[in-house]
Write a protein that holds these residues in place. Structure first.
Motif, PDB file in Angstrom:
ATOM      1  N   LEU A   1    -103.222  78.379 126.469  1.00  0.00           N
ATOM      2  CA  LEU A   1    -102.206  77.860 125.574  1.00  0.00           C
ATOM      3  C   LEU A   1    -101.623  76.425 126.403  1.00  0.00           C
ATOM      4  N   GLY A   2    -101.912  75.963 127.425  1.00  0.00           N
ATOM      5  CA  GLY A   2    -101.691  74.874 127.929  1.00  0.00           C
ATOM      6  C   GLY A   2    -101.003  74.745 129.284  1.00  0.00           C
ATOM      7  N   LYS A   3    -100.888  75.939 129.884  1.00  0.00           N
ATOM      8  CA  LYS A   3    -100.136  76.026 130.983  1.00  0.00           C
ATOM      9  C   LYS A   3    -100.871  75.031 132.128  1.00  0.00           C
TER      10      LYS A   3
ATOM     11  N   GLY B   1     -99.719  83.190 127.177  1.00  0.00           N
ATOM     12  CA  GLY B   1    -101.347  83.555 127.128  1.00  0.00           C
ATOM     13  C   GLY B   1    -102.006  82.676 127.728  1.00  0.00           C
TER      14      GLY B   1
ATOM     15  N   THR C   1    -102.497  63.475 126.952  1.00  0.00           N
ATOM     16  CA  THR C   1    -103.264  63.944 125.963  1.00  0.00           C
ATOM     17  C   THR C   1    -102.557  65.469 125.856  1.00  0.00           C
ATOM     18  N   PHE C   2    -101.422  65.689 125.997  1.00  0.00           N
ATOM     19  CA  PHE C   2    -100.823  66.896 125.731  1.00  0.00           C
ATOM     20  C   PHE C   2     -99.916  66.519 124.167  1.00  0.00           C
ATOM     21  N   VAL C   3    -100.180  67.598 123.519  1.00  0.00           N
ATOM     22  CA  VAL C   3     -99.747  67.462 122.109  1.00  0.00           C
ATOM     23  C   VAL C   3     -98.449  68.377 122.025  1.00  0.00           C
TER      24      VAL C   3
ATOM     25  N   HIS D   1    -102.584  72.683 131.618  1.00  0.00           N
ATOM     26  CA  HIS D   1    -102.513  71.288 131.152  1.00  0.00           C
ATOM     27  C   HIS D   1    -101.380  70.808 131.626  1.00  0.00           C
TER      28      HIS D   1
ATOM     29  N   GLY E   1    -106.221  77.256 122.770  1.00  0.00           N
ATOM     30  CA  GLY E   1    -106.998  75.924 123.004  1.00  0.00           C
ATOM     31  C   GLY E   1    -108.270  75.816 123.561  1.00  0.00           C
ATOM     32  N   ARG E   2    -108.674  76.565 124.129  1.00  0.00           N
ATOM     33  CA  ARG E   2    -110.060  76.668 124.835  1.00  0.00           C
ATOM     34  C   ARG E   2    -111.166  76.886 123.571  1.00  0.00           C
TER      35      ARG E   2
ATOM     36  N   ILE F   1    -103.932  68.829 118.114  1.00  0.00           N
ATOM     37  CA  ILE F   1    -104.674  68.764 118.997  1.00  0.00           C
ATOM     38  C   ILE F   1    -106.055  68.379 118.963  1.00  0.00           C
TER      39      ILE F   1
ATOM     40  N   ARG G   1    -108.174  65.214 120.041  1.00  0.00           N
ATOM     41  CA  ARG G   1    -109.531  65.410 120.701  1.00  0.00           C
ATOM     42  C   ARG G   1    -110.710  64.709 120.039  1.00  0.00           C
TER      43      ARG G   1
ATOM     44  N   LEU H   1    -100.515  78.747 119.908  1.00  0.00           N
ATOM     45  CA  LEU H   1    -100.406  77.292 119.185  1.00  0.00           C
ATOM     46  C   LEU H   1    -100.340  77.514 117.690  1.00  0.00           C
TER      47      LEU H   1
HETATM   48  P1  ADP Z   1    -104.047  77.967 130.085  1.00  0.00           P
HETATM   49  O1  ADP Z   1    -103.834  77.228 131.519  1.00  0.00           O
HETATM   50  O2  ADP Z   1    -102.399  78.252 129.674  1.00  0.00           O
HETATM   51  O3  ADP Z   1    -104.762  78.821 130.217  1.00  0.00           O
HETATM   52  P2  ADP Z   1    -105.093  75.275 129.585  1.00  0.00           P
HETATM   53  O4  ADP Z   1    -104.082  74.509 130.100  1.00  0.00           O
HETATM   54  O5  ADP Z   1    -106.241  75.572 130.210  1.00  0.00           O
HETATM   55  O6  ADP Z   1    -104.563  76.780 129.078  1.00  0.00           O
HETATM   56  O7  ADP Z   1    -105.418  74.872 128.087  1.00  0.00           O
HETATM   57  C1  ADP Z   1    -106.934  75.261 127.532  1.00  0.00           C
HETATM   58  C2  ADP Z   1    -107.322  74.005 126.514  1.00  0.00           C
HETATM   59  O8  ADP Z   1    -106.623  73.815 125.542  1.00  0.00           O
HETATM   60  C3  ADP Z   1    -107.490  72.825 127.581  1.00  0.00           C
HETATM   61  O9  ADP Z   1    -108.380  72.041 127.223  1.00  0.00           O
HETATM   62  C4  ADP Z   1    -106.055  72.091 127.087  1.00  0.00           C
HETATM   63  O10 ADP Z   1    -106.193  70.663 127.388  1.00  0.00           O
HETATM   64  C5  ADP Z   1    -106.014  72.618 125.458  1.00  0.00           C
HETATM   65  N1  ADP Z   1    -104.487  72.415 125.360  1.00  0.00           N
HETATM   66  C6  ADP Z   1    -103.577  73.587 125.143  1.00  0.00           C
HETATM   67  N2  ADP Z   1    -102.652  73.243 124.816  1.00  0.00           N
HETATM   68  C7  ADP Z   1    -102.730  71.955 124.532  1.00  0.00           C
HETATM   69  C8  ADP Z   1    -101.838  70.953 123.911  1.00  0.00           C
HETATM   70  N3  ADP Z   1    -100.413  71.262 123.722  1.00  0.00           N
HETATM   71  N4  ADP Z   1    -102.184  69.592 123.661  1.00  0.00           N
HETATM   72  C9  ADP Z   1    -103.351  69.442 124.121  1.00  0.00           C
HETATM   73  N5  ADP Z   1    -104.483  70.273 124.612  1.00  0.00           N
HETATM   74  C10 ADP Z   1    -103.889  71.288 124.791  1.00  0.00           C
END
Ligand code: ADP
Ligand code: MG
Length: 473
Positions: free
Chosen positions: A178-180, A175, A139-141, A182, A338-339, A305, A309, A297
């Protein structure tokens, strides 16, 4: 090796310890051994390549100076990495006592089955944080801003036990949203599914309140035993790690794992150098692996994304459909986080479910208004669009606004409406008004038309790119 040589080595270590201080000494030199002294050359060994390069780049001169103070004839200190065989023979000396055996599955649970870290009860016993099943590599783009972080995470997740550790620790920062998390959870899922190396995922808080206290409890044997089986330790939100003694434990754990060839993966909202509450040794150790930043992003990535989703949501809500222009609108206007993207889609889904109304641009505009990023990129005026498009297609601006329907004005008009929709935050009805009082459905039709065409018509896509560039300059 003669007793005399061992004696000298002990003295040199004492000098070094006095010279750099107890903390630095125990972090970097505690696992350094004397291999041989030949002529004026001393050969020392350390357990990892990382320690070797760190000592070489930061302490080479001091080590040599300590030797020279002890043995005037020494002119050269050579540093080597101990072989794996040798390393495991020596590991029991390392502190703390993590990381001798590769197989941690010696404990059994209440059913008599061997415990492994993949087992939820062990994950819990170790203080593992809960994992979200949706946060996987599938699910990671991947886009421009996260290509490197994604590749490194994949590499770590797919590495075999026998592979040399390539970057350790792997440190990912960005920041918020942004997907950390994830990526880190994806590493955990994928690593544990592959079954090569046990992966333990911990938030810094869990590390502080579960892991460290268990480490300190001498009776937590099961914990220590299970810990031996960990191949990859993943720590999320490292910026929350606080307190001197926690940091000391963290530092020792980090050193012990890395030296034993275990992988460490870390995420934080800032680079190692900005972790102000951590002391220098920890920071330098963190910076010594691979540090990767994930940028905001981009619009394209946001769009992808969102698309992914929607597909995922449709598994549970088959009737949920979000037209491409709506996705484009959200990708363009909703913040880099991303949120918020997720929040925006959830609102559309809720609205769609509760009212039964199809998702439209108008609905999206209303629903996500408060998620729209405050600073508009560059303000493009509709007048400018009309002027530039008219010039490009050699028609007049009043032609664009007129009700003429000949092909030579219909297409430019559609292009101009499309650009008005994509480059400004004007709503469809407003764009309709500005194009000679047209209905918003006409605008929507134009936007869809052009969107459909640019996928196949390279010349048109090119033209539109050029127009966009002109307008945004
Ligand atoms: P962080 O830990 O950097 O604050 P998250 O990993 O919690 O960020 O990401 C926030 C939301 O955005 C999650 O729902 C995540 O799945 C989604 N998201 C962020 N980057 C991506 C990506 N590259 N592909 C798919 N979903 C993403
Ligand atoms: Mg996070």
């Amino acid at each position: 090796m003669s007793n005399g040589e061992q004696e000298s080595w002990s003295r040199v270590k004492e000098r070094l310890r006095a010279d750099v201080g107890e903390d630095v000494y125990s972090s970097w030199f505690a696992r350094m051994d004397l291999e041989a002294i030949e002529e004026g050359s001393v050969r020392l060994s350390v357990p990892t390549r990382f320690l070797k390069s760190w000592i070489q780049s930061h302490y080479a001169e001091r080590v040599l100076a300590c030797w020279q103070a002890q043995e005037g004839k020494v002119t050269r200190v050579e540093l080597v990495v101990r072989s794996a065989v040798l390393k495991s023979a020596m590991l029991p000396k390392a502190k703390p006592d993590i990381g001798t055996a590769e197989n941690g599955a010696r404990y059994t649970n209440s059913n008599g089955r061997p415990l492994s870290v993949g087992d939820p009860s062990v994950h819990e016993a170790l203080g593992g944080s809960p994992l979200d099943p949706r946060l996987t590599f599938d699910t990671f783009v991947v886009g421009r801003s996260n290509t490197l972080a994604h590749a490194a995470a994949k590499q770590v997740a797919g590495a075999k036990r026998s592979d040399a550790v390539m970057f350790n620790p792997l440190y990912i920062h960005s920041g918020v949203g942004l997907g950390k998390t994830h990526l880190l959870q994806a590493v955990t899922w994928a690593g544990n599914a592959a079954g090569e190396r046990k992966v333990l995922y911990l938030t810094a808080e869990k590390f502080m309140y579960g892991f460290v206290s268990a480490l300190r409890t001498q009776t937590a044997l099961a914990f220590k035993e299970a810990l031996r089986g960990i191949g990859v330790l993943v720590i999320d939100d490292l910026q929350f790690l606080q307190g001197k003694s926690t940091q000391a434990e963290f530092c020792h754990t980090l050193n012990a794992l890395i030296d034993a060839g275990r992988q460490v993966v870390i995420a934080s909202d800032r680079p190692p150098s900005d972790l102000e509450s951590l002391d220098d040794r920890v920071r330098s150790r963190l910076a010594g692996g691979l540090v990767v930043e994930m940028g905001p992003l981009g619009e394209e990535l946001r769009f992808e994304i969102l698309k992914a989703r929607v597909m995922a949501a449709r598994a549970h809500h088959p009737a949920f459909d979000v037209p491409v222009p709506v996705l484009g609108y959200i990708a363009k206007t909703v913040t880099h986080n991303g949120r918020d993207l997720e929040g925006a889609l959830n609102r559309l889904l809720a609205h769609n479910k509760l009212t039964g109304h199809a998702v439209t641009l108008e609905m999206a505009e209303r629903e996500v208004r408060d998620l729209i990023r405050p600073q508009e990129p560059k303000r493009v005026k509709i007048e400018d669009i009309q002027r530039v498009v008219a010039r490009q297609y050699n028609v007049s601006r009043s032609d664009l606004l007129s009700s003429r329907r000949t092909a030579n004005v219909v297409r430019p008009r559609q292009v101009a409406m499309y650009l008005a929709k994509t480059l400004t935050l004007r709503s469809l009805p407003e764009i309709g008004r500005r194009f000679g009082g047209r209905d918003h459905t006409t605008v929507l039709h134009a936007v869809r038309k052009i969107e459909g065409l640019v996928g196949n018509d390279m010349a048109l896509a090119e033209e539109i790119e050029i127009l966009k560039r002109q307008l945004q300059e």
